[in-house]
Design an enzyme around this catalytic site. Sequence first.
Site, PDB file in Angstrom:
ATOM      1  N   LYS A 145       0.909  -1.238  -0.113  1.00 27.44           N
ATOM      2  CA  LYS A 145       0.283  -0.126  -0.101  1.00 27.44           C
ATOM      3  C   LYS A 145       0.819   1.140   0.179  1.00 27.44           C
ATOM      4  O   LYS A 145       0.305   2.270  -0.382  1.00 27.44           O
ATOM      5  CB  LYS A 145      -1.011   0.001   1.585  1.00 27.44           C
ATOM      6  CG  LYS A 145      -2.082  -1.484   1.001  1.00 27.44           C
ATOM      7  CD  LYS A 145      -2.706  -1.138   2.158  1.00 27.44           C
ATOM      8  CE  LYS A 145      -4.352  -2.065   2.212  1.00 27.44           C
ATOM      9  NZ  LYS A 145      -3.788  -3.813   2.079  1.00 27.44           N
ATOM     10  N   LYS A 187      -3.457   0.032   8.747  1.00 28.70           N
ATOM     11  CA  LYS A 187      -4.195  -0.273   8.135  1.00 28.70           C
ATOM     12  C   LYS A 187      -2.763  -1.942   7.593  1.00 28.70           C
ATOM     13  O   LYS A 187      -1.551  -1.043   8.402  1.00 28.70           O
ATOM     14  CB  LYS A 187      -4.029   0.222   6.927  1.00 28.70           C
ATOM     15  CG  LYS A 187      -5.883   0.326   6.887  1.00 28.70           C
ATOM     16  CD  LYS A 187      -5.694   1.227   5.816  1.00 28.70           C
ATOM     17  CE  LYS A 187      -6.111   0.591   4.265  1.00 28.70           C
ATOM     18  NZ  LYS A 187      -6.915   1.397   3.293  1.00 28.70           N
ATOM     19  N   GLY A 193      -9.263  -7.282   2.511  1.00 27.30           N
ATOM     20  CA  GLY A 193     -10.459  -7.951   3.265  1.00 27.30           C
ATOM     21  C   GLY A 193     -10.621  -7.524   4.914  1.00 27.30           C
ATOM     22  O   GLY A 193     -11.590  -8.388   5.732  1.00 27.30           O
ATOM     23  N   GLY A 194     -10.142  -6.365   5.360  1.00 27.39           N
ATOM     24  CA  GLY A 194     -10.018  -5.901   6.697  1.00 27.39           C
ATOM     25  C   GLY A 194      -9.631  -7.085   7.696  1.00 27.39           C
ATOM     26  O   GLY A 194      -9.354  -6.221   8.896  1.00 27.39           O
ATOM     27  N   HIS A 237     -17.548   4.032   0.756  1.00 25.16           N
ATOM     28  CA  HIS A 237     -16.750   2.894   0.720  1.00 25.16           C
ATOM     29  C   HIS A 237     -17.400   2.234  -1.084  1.00 25.16           C
ATOM     30  O   HIS A 237     -18.183   1.984  -2.232  1.00 25.16           O
ATOM     31  CB  HIS A 237     -16.785   1.702   0.518  1.00 25.16           C
ATOM     32  CG  HIS A 237     -15.695   0.819   0.399  1.00 25.16           C
ATOM     33  ND1 HIS A 237     -14.819  -0.565   1.073  1.00 25.16           N
ATOM     34  CD2 HIS A 237     -15.038   0.131  -0.573  1.00 25.16           C
ATOM     35  CE1 HIS A 237     -14.003   0.049   0.234  1.00 25.16           C
ATOM     36  NE2 HIS A 237     -14.600  -0.609  -0.890  1.00 25.16           N
ATOM     37  N   HIS A 264     -14.529  -4.605   9.423  1.00 24.82           N
ATOM     38  CA  HIS A 264     -14.214  -3.501   8.333  1.00 24.82           C
ATOM     39  C   HIS A 264     -14.797  -4.323   6.700  1.00 24.82           C
ATOM     40  O   HIS A 264     -13.196  -4.246   6.350  1.00 24.82           O
ATOM     41  CB  HIS A 264     -12.489  -3.137   8.385  1.00 24.82           C
ATOM     42  CG  HIS A 264     -12.368  -2.350   9.707  1.00 24.82           C
ATOM     43  ND1 HIS A 264     -13.198  -1.568  10.031  1.00 24.82           N
ATOM     44  CD2 HIS A 264     -11.899  -3.157  10.546  1.00 24.82           C
ATOM     45  CE1 HIS A 264     -12.932  -0.952  10.779  1.00 24.82           C
ATOM     46  NE2 HIS A 264     -11.810  -1.475  11.481  1.00 24.82           N
ATOM     47  N   GLU A 304     -10.124   1.186  -5.701  1.00 21.69           N
ATOM     48  CA  GLU A 304     -11.063   1.394  -4.876  1.00 21.69           C
ATOM     49  C   GLU A 304     -10.462   2.643  -4.019  1.00 21.69           C
ATOM     50  O   GLU A 304      -9.591   3.036  -3.675  1.00 21.69           O
ATOM     51  CB  GLU A 304     -11.125   0.113  -2.794  1.00 21.69           C
ATOM     52  CG  GLU A 304     -11.472  -1.052  -3.713  1.00 21.69           C
ATOM     53  CD  GLU A 304     -11.045  -2.063  -1.990  1.00 21.69           C
ATOM     54  OE1 GLU A 304     -10.782  -1.786  -1.650  1.00 21.69           O
ATOM     55  OE2 GLU A 304     -11.280  -2.850  -2.349  1.00 21.69           O
ATOM     56  N   ARG A 322      -7.213  -8.497  -8.709  1.00 16.77           N
ATOM     57  CA  ARG A 322      -8.145  -9.513  -9.062  1.00 16.77           C
ATOM     58  C   ARG A 322      -9.350  -9.587  -9.066  1.00 16.77           C
ATOM     59  O   ARG A 322      -9.852  -8.405  -8.967  1.00 16.77           O
ATOM     60  CB  ARG A 322      -7.854 -11.139  -6.854  1.00 16.77           C
ATOM     61  CG  ARG A 322      -8.050  -9.920  -6.595  1.00 16.77           C
ATOM     62  CD  ARG A 322      -7.981 -10.405  -4.469  1.00 16.77           C
ATOM     63  NE  ARG A 322      -8.328  -9.625  -3.960  1.00 16.77           N
ATOM     64  CZ  ARG A 322      -9.487  -9.561  -3.283  1.00 16.77           C
ATOM     65  NH1 ARG A 322     -10.496  -9.668  -3.529  1.00 16.77           N
ATOM     66  NH2 ARG A 322      -9.467  -8.568  -2.325  1.00 16.77           N
TER      67      ARG A 322
END
Length: 699
Positions: A145, A187, A193-194, A237, A264, A304, A322
């Site tokens: 990230k 994060k 996936g939270g 989101h 999340h 996102e 993906r």
Amino acid sequence: MLFKVKHALARHFSTSLRYASSSKSVPQQQISKLLIANRGEIACRVMRTANRLGIQTVAVFSDADERSLHTRMANEAYNIGPPASQQSYLRGEKILEVAKRAGCQAIHPGYGFLSENVEFAELCQREGVIFIGPPASAIRDMGIKSTSKHIMSDAGVPIINGYHGEDQSDERLIAEAKIIGFPLMIKAVRGGGGKGMRIAETEADFMAALQSARTESEKAFGDSSMLLERYVRSPRHVEVQVFADHFGNAVYLYERDCSVQRRHQKIIEEAPAPGLSEELRVQLGEAAVRAAKAVNYVGAGTVEFILDKEDLSFHFMEMNTRLQVEHPITEMITGTDLVEWQIKVASGEPLPFSQEQIRKRGHAFEARIYAEDPAGGFLPGAGPLDYLSTPEPSATTRVETGVRQGDEVSIHYDPMIAKLVVWGENRSSALQLLIEQLRNYQIAGLQTNINFLIDLARHGHFQAADVHTGFIDQHMDTLFPVKTIPEEKIAQMAVAYVLNENASTRRQSLARNSPFDLELNFRPNYTPTRSFRLKVGEKERQVEVKSSGEEGFEVRVDGAGWMPVKATRKPHENRFVLQTNINGHVSCFNTVIENGSIALYDDSGLTSAELVQPKFLNADGALDGAATGSVMAPMPGVLDKVFVKPGDSVKAGTPLAVLIAMKMEHVLKAATDGVVKAVPNAEGSNVKKGAVLVSFETN
């Protein structure tokens, strides 16, 4: 039909133009056999498209999945190890070995597991097996990230303020957190996936949240590196589906709103996102395409964004390299099959459509059906699917699942049972269909979130598209109201239980050929007065049932007045339809009774009750169950860590153990002060829901 014809013509002409105009040499390789490196719903999903294209499929499975649906659907299936994903579905070298042995030209990773694993993508490339996904370089750039934020900023994609640096010392992170300000988001750099995600509301919360996120990230991704971001209090989101080919073409297929989440993690999604202007839609789509092109992307991806609920400004959050879980709603509004696109682009074909040829039509919702306890903090569950009845698939309804009746939701994997996908001409008609089909999704044997999804879809603010990522927390009181089960419903369950018990006894007597039993117990509509207790929710109810003539009963609940009930039982496979008439109100609904559990399905969803069994003293003279002060497993899982031993003194709030369930870490703490008496289970043990993990004597 006209919609499909237009797409077919557009595909013919756009394909011809691309091949003619492209001067880039792209290796062409026909895929005739495909290995799916995944399990469950997504493996079945990929197989359906592959079969339609005439491609043979190869499944891999762990010991826990030997009889699963995806192993039965494939042309071939290979065991790859024990249930734990680290020893099976994450063993890239083993899976590649199977692919080569089976003669597969390509591997589809689905989502999760190896789908965003750089090393696996590189290994496939070295071994000459097509990895149906983006280049390893794109996975690397977007999977980390901190790196992706810098690339997006250079590409002109708006990013949110935060710290994405390499210095991961506690001192540097707390210093950066103070600069960003609280609340802030912690994060995992390689997260998804939270997992590995926490919110620190204040500086005092920061270190505990950081350590918890690091631990979870290390377990899930093998990397404990973190990034920090400003936390937007009421964000939406919104994510954009992008697709690119080897020829430099890239398109967006509009956006999805995935704002309503718990832990999340997404729980319900819709496409397109409500309340956006067409101008904003184009801005989001073009930003997403810039993001894909910045990393030379190929295949399906999702960019996102955090969209501010108030001013509709948007910022890049991350890119999932993906296929997304929620991709079916994009397919429903664009008339596409994204798995088919993935396979053909991976084979060297160009994109079938240009941006101008992609049109959106109508509205779609996806509801994720989980084995979990919504009222108990959405804790995941596991267990058998004793009864499973789904809506009928159609042009407007899809049921994406990897399980059948009799299968078991395993403690080793994600607790998602299915995805219910619906389409309508507009948002209101799609939402109405969603509610109806959720009522038609009936499961017995384990707890699910279906009733919660019905309540959520009916909620006034959701109906008005007033959504954001804090939606569930904001509306907790109205989403989880105190529900009173009316006495009429309890009477229905009681009669259902008595009728089912009588039918079962009759079958046994017929098997024994006992005319005495038949004479006494099975004269038409005969039943003796029965008295028993039903646990409905958290409350026990005393119920009495007696016969009163033709198809008639009288029922009394908690000593109140007798209610006349007419009831008819119509048997079906694994269930029966019960029709009742109480005070002139006729109701008809499905009923499933198994091992003392009663399940009724009607317009309200599921209403369930348990027959209360007598309790007996155990060897220590206490009632069955955990001793006072015991800490029990709130769900089935693996006991990962135990922090205490017999004789230790503990204070209220002291962490006692860590339970890993459905790939999530749950820290269990002492409710009161006390002294540890026993730790019955060792670290690494598989434990059932309700198992005593730590017992102690209270002070």
